[in-house]
Design an enzyme around this catalytic site. Structure first.
Site, PDB file in Angstrom:
ATOM      1  N   ASP A 182      -8.699   1.380   4.391  1.00  0.00           N
ATOM      2  CA  ASP A 182      -9.620   2.513   4.495  1.00  0.00           C
ATOM      3  C   ASP A 182     -10.329   2.560   5.833  1.00  0.00           C
ATOM      4  O   ASP A 182     -10.934   3.556   6.188  1.00  0.00           O
ATOM      5  CB  ASP A 182     -10.660   2.433   3.373  1.00  0.00           C
ATOM      6  CG  ASP A 182     -10.016   2.716   2.025  1.00  0.00           C
ATOM      7  OD1 ASP A 182      -9.234   3.673   1.945  1.00  0.00           O
ATOM      8  OD2 ASP A 182     -10.284   1.969   1.070  1.00  0.00           O
ATOM      9  N   GLY A 183     -10.306   1.447   6.535  1.00  0.00           N
ATOM     10  CA  GLY A 183     -10.927   1.438   7.847  1.00  0.00           C
ATOM     11  C   GLY A 183     -12.432   1.311   7.817  1.00  0.00           C
ATOM     12  O   GLY A 183     -13.104   1.743   8.743  1.00  0.00           O
ATOM     13  N   TRP A 184     -12.948   0.696   6.744  1.00  0.00           N
ATOM     14  CA  TRP A 184     -14.405   0.482   6.753  1.00  0.00           C
ATOM     15  C   TRP A 184     -14.784  -0.974   6.511  1.00  0.00           C
ATOM     16  O   TRP A 184     -15.959  -1.292   6.514  1.00  0.00           O
ATOM     17  CB  TRP A 184     -15.117   1.417   5.782  1.00  0.00           C
ATOM     18  CG  TRP A 184     -14.586   1.439   4.375  1.00  0.00           C
ATOM     19  CD1 TRP A 184     -14.314   0.368   3.594  1.00  0.00           C
ATOM     20  CD2 TRP A 184     -14.308   2.587   3.577  1.00  0.00           C
ATOM     21  NE1 TRP A 184     -13.868   0.766   2.378  1.00  0.00           N
ATOM     22  CE2 TRP A 184     -13.861   2.123   2.323  1.00  0.00           C
ATOM     23  CE3 TRP A 184     -14.400   3.975   3.793  1.00  0.00           C
ATOM     24  CZ2 TRP A 184     -13.504   3.006   1.281  1.00  0.00           C
ATOM     25  CZ3 TRP A 184     -14.045   4.828   2.756  1.00  0.00           C
ATOM     26  CH2 TRP A 184     -13.600   4.339   1.515  1.00  0.00           C
ATOM     27  N   ASP A 185     -13.821  -1.834   6.257  1.00  0.00           N
ATOM     28  CA  ASP A 185     -14.171  -3.247   6.101  1.00  0.00           C
ATOM     29  C   ASP A 185     -13.616  -4.092   7.259  1.00  0.00           C
ATOM     30  O   ASP A 185     -14.315  -4.376   8.208  1.00  0.00           O
ATOM     31  CB  ASP A 185     -13.643  -3.778   4.765  1.00  0.00           C
ATOM     32  CG  ASP A 185     -14.363  -3.142   3.585  1.00  0.00           C
ATOM     33  OD1 ASP A 185     -15.593  -3.109   3.618  1.00  0.00           O
ATOM     34  OD2 ASP A 185     -13.690  -2.677   2.648  1.00  0.00           O
ATOM     35  N   ARG A 186     -12.342  -4.430   7.163  1.00  0.00           N
ATOM     36  CA  ARG A 186     -11.751  -5.275   8.212  1.00  0.00           C
ATOM     37  C   ARG A 186     -11.766  -4.570   9.561  1.00  0.00           C
ATOM     38  O   ARG A 186     -11.949  -5.198  10.599  1.00  0.00           O
ATOM     39  CB  ARG A 186     -10.320  -5.634   7.819  1.00  0.00           C
ATOM     40  CG  ARG A 186     -10.274  -6.653   6.724  1.00  0.00           C
ATOM     41  CD  ARG A 186      -8.897  -6.764   6.128  1.00  0.00           C
ATOM     42  NE  ARG A 186      -8.662  -5.765   5.088  1.00  0.00           N
ATOM     43  CZ  ARG A 186      -7.641  -5.807   4.237  1.00  0.00           C
ATOM     44  NH1 ARG A 186      -6.764  -6.779   4.329  1.00  0.00           N
ATOM     45  NH2 ARG A 186      -7.496  -4.885   3.320  1.00  0.00           N
TER      46      ARG A 186
ATOM     47  N   CYS B 116      -7.173  -0.725   8.827  1.00  0.00           N
ATOM     48  CA  CYS B 116      -6.735  -1.552   7.713  1.00  0.00           C
ATOM     49  C   CYS B 116      -6.302  -0.573   6.638  1.00  0.00           C
ATOM     50  O   CYS B 116      -5.464   0.286   6.920  1.00  0.00           O
ATOM     51  CB  CYS B 116      -7.836  -2.493   7.255  1.00  0.00           C
ATOM     52  SG  CYS B 116      -9.459  -1.736   7.076  1.00  0.00           S
TER      53      CYS B 116
ATOM     54  N   ARG C  66     -20.712  -2.786  -1.523  1.00  0.00           N
ATOM     55  CA  ARG C  66     -20.389  -4.180  -1.210  1.00  0.00           C
ATOM     56  C   ARG C  66     -21.519  -5.137  -1.579  1.00  0.00           C
ATOM     57  O   ARG C  66     -21.282  -6.281  -1.936  1.00  0.00           O
ATOM     58  CB  ARG C  66     -20.069  -4.316   0.284  1.00  0.00           C
ATOM     59  CG  ARG C  66     -18.847  -3.542   0.765  1.00  0.00           C
ATOM     60  CD  ARG C  66     -17.548  -4.151   0.288  1.00  0.00           C
ATOM     61  NE  ARG C  66     -16.415  -3.327   0.696  1.00  0.00           N
ATOM     62  CZ  ARG C  66     -15.755  -2.507  -0.126  1.00  0.00           C
ATOM     63  NH1 ARG C  66     -16.092  -2.431  -1.413  1.00  0.00           N
ATOM     64  NH2 ARG C  66     -14.749  -1.782   0.323  1.00  0.00           N
TER      65      ARG C  66
ATOM     66  N   ASN D  30       0.807  -1.218   0.000  1.00  0.00           N
ATOM     67  CA  ASN D  30       0.000   0.000   0.000  1.00  0.00           C
ATOM     68  C   ASN D  30       0.843   1.272   0.000  1.00  0.00           C
ATOM     69  O   ASN D  30       0.348   2.334  -0.354  1.00  0.00           O
ATOM     70  CB  ASN D  30      -0.932  -0.006   1.202  1.00  0.00           C
ATOM     71  CG  ASN D  30      -2.336  -0.413   0.801  1.00  0.00           C
ATOM     72  OD1 ASN D  30      -3.011   0.307   0.083  1.00  0.00           O
ATOM     73  ND2 ASN D  30      -2.748  -1.588   1.234  1.00  0.00           N
TER      74      ASN D  30
ATOM     75  N   ILE E 180     -10.971  -7.729   0.608  1.00  0.00           N
ATOM     76  CA  ILE E 180     -12.352  -8.047   0.214  1.00  0.00           C
ATOM     77  C   ILE E 180     -12.411  -8.981  -0.982  1.00  0.00           C
ATOM     78  O   ILE E 180     -13.341  -9.760  -1.117  1.00  0.00           O
ATOM     79  CB  ILE E 180     -13.157  -6.763  -0.100  1.00  0.00           C
ATOM     80  CG1 ILE E 180     -12.524  -5.979  -1.241  1.00  0.00           C
ATOM     81  CG2 ILE E 180     -13.305  -5.893   1.124  1.00  0.00           C
ATOM     82  CD1 ILE E 180     -13.459  -4.916  -1.821  1.00  0.00           C
TER      83      ILE E 180
END
Lengths: 680, 626
Positions: free
Chosen positions: B393-397, B391, B437, B304, B330
């Protein structure tokens, strides 16, 4: 750091303690611990200052005590008593750290730690120096002992005693012959032991099957089915003379015999495989024709070839030879007996792969599917004839399962025990061979012992029954705790139930002064409190009537037959974790697991019983009894851990140990690498 | 007279028991809640279409054959409404094969065979669903019989691709409680004791100008002023700065969440960001350290950097320890669930079932997430150390981990209401991109942004429930209902990507909340084994946690982590458990309640009778009177 503190208060580390200087005679205190001996039990070997290692712990932890081998058990007696030692099921005959000798599966040499070095073979040499032993029990418990602190020679002495007594060469060395305690039977009257002709008559009458008759020919000198009891049930139209003639065409003389039936006509029969003789096919069809005539509707029977049709070379969807089943079971044992925490997590990373490779669950599903098919046919009033090898292994599994699926009587505890007596004990499942015991009356080894084949057939059956109880949680009077206890008890050579290959062997032994002590007398081993856990509260509550139903006088009659319908596939079965994995301390977490339902329901059931009594007393008596004791408050169930009443009670699980996770292998994840590198 | 009395009581009991048993019937996991009108009492005939409020039948196809993979071909009538696809078998014996599928579940629709295709049932349409099943319908091979229904389906299943509104915007059923009031960020922060000396509430993002994917209300370290927050936002991917997720009631250790720092290849630093992390650490007097849990595998985190992101270097961040949790992205998860679907539907391969589970890696991913959450819990609970989770973006994991750790730490979130709050807070308000998603109403089924991240988290919750059957106020039924309505587009709850979009589209005004529906029939979801106090009021102070099982620490081992058959394999009749034990347990509890009521009534009745007869009252009073 916190964890360590928590643990240390329960377990002292002795391993890293350097051995005491005076290696010869120890200070008296250590030697004073003694094993609890039964009447007739004798110590055969002992080792002192032994450390029993805490299973699956990262650190070298253990408990100090003495290790004894007697003619009954392997017994570790800890120096000091700890609070957790009383957790769960208590056995009157065995302590928490005791194993009956017939429960010992394999003995390994170690260097004093948990890592195995070499497996000791029965009858083989024991090296001069034994630093540690690891005992893998048949019920998958693993005990590891270190003799690093023991007087010189103690380890070897106890290892030799263990190898000698745990794998006896003669049947009459088993403890059932030695146990001197008098036995007073207290079996429930509704239990059927299937020992005398009258017992079979009772069953025939219970099932209301008039077209079948009892023959005692097998108890005479004309006996042809030597591995079965004296009483057989056959079609009324068959003459004893014909039976004798037909017997030689079936393996072990196992002609089709009746085991269960319904008043409408359909019956369940078991037989051995047809031999490839000239007349065998004709003989079979003659017998099957007589079976057909025993059906009032003259419906032809359906034959199930459990191991494939011998006259037909293709053996699809057949149950495997016993050696294959044994190998499958061995893989399951390996999966459930890791010796170090590293092993435990290593197995975890390939858990499902190993499960697949073991095929154990596939065989479980096959047996259930075969039984389900047979049960459906019987339900449709078609007679089913099971056929397999000697007619004593898979026949027993599938036949018992079929009856469990059809007949509610066998789902009670007494009924289940009667079923095991009928299908397994009376009809001659060779427990002695399958559980790896020496055959009675044959001290000569060699040829005879090679033909004896071990095989976890009875366990396969219990596993299948457990799957059934999971699928139908209210249908059975017994719980999985009962089933697990039964499997443990199958390795207790104090009881005679699972010691013999056939009723004939048992009679000979009884003639030679063996006291019969059926395992079914659970009071011999357990307190009322422990026995209460055998009973399924969901089953008990089926018969409790709700307030409205109380008004109608008659409870609805229990049906003679109700089919437990379910389809079985590999996807629908699970690992019997509560039996196989109960010794794996890291899993034994407080508040966890299915047992919570059981404990909760036991308490709810108690409340319901109490309320019912209260309602009865209110409606019958003129003055309500309101003794203060009658608590209206519900008692809260106790906190138990996943494998209650077995396992360690969560004492050892330092709850927060984060697993040493190995990062996933990226190649496992994807076929194409591109996705891995895709932007997040 | 006596008898009459008691029989009256018993009659009322009887109606109670009838209700109980009918409940248990429809708690079967397959008869999902998708089309039921909980509140409605009118008898429903199996097979009949049940239209929701403002639902209209838009297209009907007669003489259609549903090719059921389990029961074989079934002839019947296919209807499409603006909400669902409904199939009713003609044969009354096959009525249990009635289908009622919300169109939101549809992922793609394809034509199968052509007018000249040979063979029976070779011509028709196939509907691929997001909920692990595919439906095949065969039409008559004449007059383009499938055309009408196919076009209608395309249009109604993918309204956004056809410039039409989602069904949630037409649906307006009224429920006794308005679920939009379930979550009040201020009340939730107040529950955790914020504001306090260390944490303050800021409205700097009131207009969503600092961070457009964050909620309007944040809790941040009291020592951080608004200027500092703005500077930190500039150094964090998409302005998602570290803000408070949860605070430990006794130790003040916190869980904060954010996105990756914009370190880049050159290894940029931000004094402000470093100071801000220091403030987070300082807000917890118990520890001299803060853990930064980067959910990603380290390789991904490094990769990243090339895109301007990266991770905190321990050189720059004094007193911070960085841990990578090895959870994959994802795309990997989507692929994993796809493999699982192939395994579970339609038939399972007997010979390769377990190796198939192994190969899908789904359970290994679940294990990884659970193990990650356990590590967070360990640091917060046992080491009293604050943890910062991010993670990319901080919106999934990140949402998976914080929400799971909070569920393990705080019993409030294990109540029905608390769980709703948890989803509203960690998932919805912090901008998990549900629209992207799930792809509501969008026909681009192969869009790379789709991923089952939320479902995976629900699976983790289920694993917790399985491991600790007494710890949750609700049962798996709630979880399945939530997953069903994640796709259904009947409620506004899971629509859009961020709070900002939801405010702009007036979701709270124009749609109904899923929680309105669920809370109107809470009894359906309650766990009879639940050990907790009957409720954790939202206004009550952080409870002293006297209960024996406050913190849940699951075993992250595959021996215990199971495949959630009731969700993934629910369409397969051979896999469904016919008699779930909790259903029986509920019946038992209901029976006890009936008996308790009857005993009480009988005792009263008895006392009254004694009284009338002029006898001394029974000695129920305390013995001191004697």
């Amino acid at each position: 750091m916190n964890e360590k503190k928590k643990i240390v208060q329960n377990f002292k580390s002795y391993i890293n303690v350097s051995p005491p200087k005076n290696n010869g005679e120890k200070n008296g205190a250590l030697q004073e611990v003694k094993p609890k001996l039964l009447n007739g039990e004798q110590v055969a070997g002992a080792a002192y200052s032994v450390v029993m290692l805490t299973p699956l712990s990262e650190r070298d932890r253990g408990r100090l005590g003495s290790l004894f081998v007697t003619n009954y058990k392997l017994s570790f007696v800890p120096l000091e008593y700890l609070q957790g030692d009383d957790y769960g099921q208590r056995n009157h005959l065995l302590g928490t750290f005791d194993v009956p000798l017939t429960g010992v599966g394999a003995v390994w040499l170690t260097e004093g730690g948990p890592v195995r070095r070499r497996c000791l073979a029965p009858g083989g040499d024991v090296p001069a120096k034994v630093k540690g032993l690891q005992v893998v029990c048949k019920n998958m418990k693993v005990l590891t002992f270190s003799f690093a602190n023991s007087p010189i020679g103690n380890g070897r002495k106890v290892a030799m005693a263990l190898m000698h007594h745990a794998f006896p060469k003669r049947h009459d060395l088993l403890f059932a012959y030695e146990y001197k305690e008098p036995y007073y039977p207290t079996l429930p009257p509704e239990m059927n032991m299937f020992q005398r002709p009258g017992d079979w008559k009772r069953e025939l009458e219970r099932c209301e099957c008039p077209h079948w008759r009892i023959t005692c020919i097998n108890g005479t000198s004309d006996a042809f089915m030597l591995t079965a009891g004296e009483t057989l049930i056959v079609p009324s139209s068959v003459l004893d003379y014909n039976l004798m003639g037909s017997a030689r065409h079936f393996r072990s003389g196992r002609v089709p015999i009746w085991v269960w039936g319904r008043p409408e006509g359909a019956a369940l029969l078991r037989s051995g495989e047809l031999l490839q003789t000239d007349q065998s096919a004709t003989t079979e069809s003659v017998l099957l024709e007589q079976v057909r005539r025993s059906h009032p509707k003259l419906t032809p029977p359906h034959v199930v070839y459990l191991c494939g049709n011998p006259l037909n070379t293709e053996r699809v969807n057949a149950l495997p030879p016993l050696s294959t089943l044994t190998a499958a079971h061995k893989k399951m044992v390996d999966l459930c007996t890791p010796t170090t925490l590293a092993d435990f997590w290593k197995q975890d990373s390939d858990y499902y792969g190993t499960l697949e490779a073991s095929r154990w669950l596939r065989y479980v599903a096959w047996c259930l599917a075969a039984a389900s098919d047979a049960a459906t046919r019987l339900h449709n009033n078609v007679t089913v004839v099971l056929q397999e090898g000697d007619g004593v292994d898979y026949c027993a599994v599938v036949s018992s399962l079929t009856q469990l699926m059809l007949d509610p009587y066998f789902r009670t505890i007494s009924g289940f025990q009667s079923l095991v007596q009928k299908e397994w004990v009376a009809l001659g499942h060779p427990f002695c061979d399958r559980l790896g015991l020496p055959r009675p009356g044959s001290p000569k080894e060699g040829k005879e012992s090679t033909t004896a084949q071990v095989g976890p057939v009875f366990l396969l059956f219990l596993d299948c029954v457990w799957q059934l109880t999971e699928r139908h949680p209210a249908a059975f009077q017994f719980t999985d705790i009962y089933l697990t206890t039964l499997w443990d008890a199958a390795h207790n050579h104090l009881f005679d139930t699972f010691l013999f290959n056939c009723p004939r062997d048992r009679e000979l032994a009884v003639a030679k002064s063996l006291v019969q002590r059926p395992v079914w007398d659970w009071g011999e081993q357990f307190s009322e409190e422990d026995k209460a856990l055998f009973e399924n509260p969901l089953y008990a509550c089926k018969n409790i009537r709700s307030p409205l139903q109380r008004l109608s006088q008659q409870p609805p009659p229990a049906p003679r037959m109700d089919l437990l319908e379910s389809q079985w596939s590999v996807g629908a079965v699970e690992v019997w974790s509560a039996c196989y994995e109960r010794w794996l301390a890291p899993l034994d977490v407080g508040h966890a697991g299915r047992v919570q339902y059981h404990v909760h329901n036991v308490y709810t059931h108690r409340d319901i019983k109490r309320l019912n009594e209260k309602l009865n007393s209110l409606s019958i008596l003129s003055s309500p009894r309101s003794n203060g004791e009658e608590a209206t408050e519900r008692a809260r169930p106790p906190v138990v851990s996943r494998f209650f009443p077995f396992g360690t009670g969560g004492v050892m699980s330092s709850a927060l140990q984060a697993p040493n996770l190995q990062p996933l292998d990226p190649e496992q994840l994807l076929d194409s690498q591109s996705l891995l590198n895709a932007p997040d | 007279m006596d008898k009459h009395n008691s029989s009256e009581i018993l009659n009322s009991e009887f109606s109670l028991s009838k209700n109980a048993s009918s409940d248990s019937l429809d708690s079967d996991s397959k008869s999902s809640s998708l089309n039921s009108k909980h509140g409605q009492d009118s008898p429903h005939v199996l097979g009949d279409i049940q239209l929701l409020d403002s639902e209209k039948v838009m297209s009907v196809a007669r003489d259609v054959t549903y090719l059921c993979p389990f029961s074989g071909p079934i002839r019947g009538i296919l209807k499409v409404t603006n909400y669902q696809l409904h199939f009713r078998p003609l044969d009354a014996a096959a009525l249990q094969c009635t289908l009622s599928v919300p169109l939101g579940v549809v992922s793609r629709i394809e034509k199968v065979g052509g007018a000249s295709s040979k063979g029976e049932n070779s011509y028709g349409i196939e509907v691929f669903c997001k909920d692990m099943r595919n439906l095949r319908f065969a039409h008559k091979q004449e007059n383009h019989s499938r055309r009408g229904i196919f076009e209608k389906l395309q249009q109604l299943a993918f309204p956004l691709s056809h410039k039409l509104p989602l069904f949630a915007f037409s649906y307006s059923e009224h429920f006794p409680e308005d679920g939009w009031h379930v979550y009040d960020p201020l009340a939730e922060l107040r529950r955790m004791g914020v504001n306090n000396d260390m944490w303050r509430i800021t409205r700097i993002n009131d207009k969503y100008e600092v961070c457009d994917s964050y909620p309007s209300v944040w809790a941040v370290p009291a020592g951080a002023n608004d200027d500092l927050l703005r500077s930190v936002a500039a150094f964090r991917s998409r302005g998602r700065i570290p803000v408070l997720a949860w605070i430990h009631p006794s130790s003040q250790a916190t869980i904060t969440r954010c996105s990756q720092p914009l370190v880049g290849v050159s290894g940029k630093r931000s004094r402000e960001d470093e100071r801000y992390i220091q403030l987070i650490m300082d807000a917890n007097a118990q520890a001299h350290k803060v853990f930064i849990m980067d959910a990603r595998p380290s390789a991904n985190a490094i990769a990243n950097k090339a895109k301007g992101g990266g991770y905190e270097s321990e050189d720059a961040y004094q007193n911070a320890e960085l841990v990578f949790l090895d959870i994959h992205n994802i795309h990997v998860m989507r692929e994993s669930l796809r493999k699982l679907k192939e395994l579970c539907f339609p038939q399972i391969d007997q010979a390769r079932w377990f190796s198939g589970i192994e190969a899908s890696c789904w359970l290994k991913h679940i294990k990884c997430i659970l193990a990650g959450a356990v590590r967070i819990v360990d640091k917060v609970e046992n080491h009293k150390t604050s943890v910062l989770v991010h993670c990319s973006d901080g919106w999934d994991r990140t949402a998976q981990l914080t929400a799971l750790a909070m569920l393990m730490l705080d019993p409030y979130y294990r109540t029905l209401r608390g769980f709703e709050v948890l989803i509203e807070k960690e998932w919805l308000s912090f901008g998990h991109k549900f629209q992207l998603r799930i792809g509501h109403g969008d026909e681009r089924h192969s869009d790379a942004d789709r991923s089952p991240v939320f479902v995976q988290w629900v699976d983790c919750v289920w694993q917790l429930q399985q491991q600790f059957p007494t710890a949750f106020e609700f049962t798996e039924r709630l979880l399945i209902t939530i997953v069903d309505h994640l796709y259904s587009c009947r409620f506004g709850t899971f629509l859009f990507n961020t709070e900002r979009e939801r405010v702009k589209e007036e979701v709270k005004v124009k749609t109904v909340s899923l929680w309105s529906y669920i809370n109107s029939r809470q009894d359906l979801y309650l766990n009879p084994l639940y050990w907790g106090p009957s409720s954790f009021g939202t206004n009550s102070p952080p409870s002293p946690y006297s209960r024996p099982q406050v913190v849940l620490v699951p075993v992250a081992s595959l021996r215990v982590i199971k495949l959630w058959k009731a969700l993934y394999c629910r369409w397969n009749p051979t896999m469904r458990q016919q008699d779930p034990i909790y259903q029986r347990t509920r019946e038992l509890v209901a029976l006890r309640a009936q008996l308790e009521a009857a005993a009480m009534a009988a005792a009263d009745d008895h006392a009254a009778r004694q009284h009338r007869l002029g006898l001394t009252p029974p000695r129920v009073a305390s013995p001191h009177h004697v």
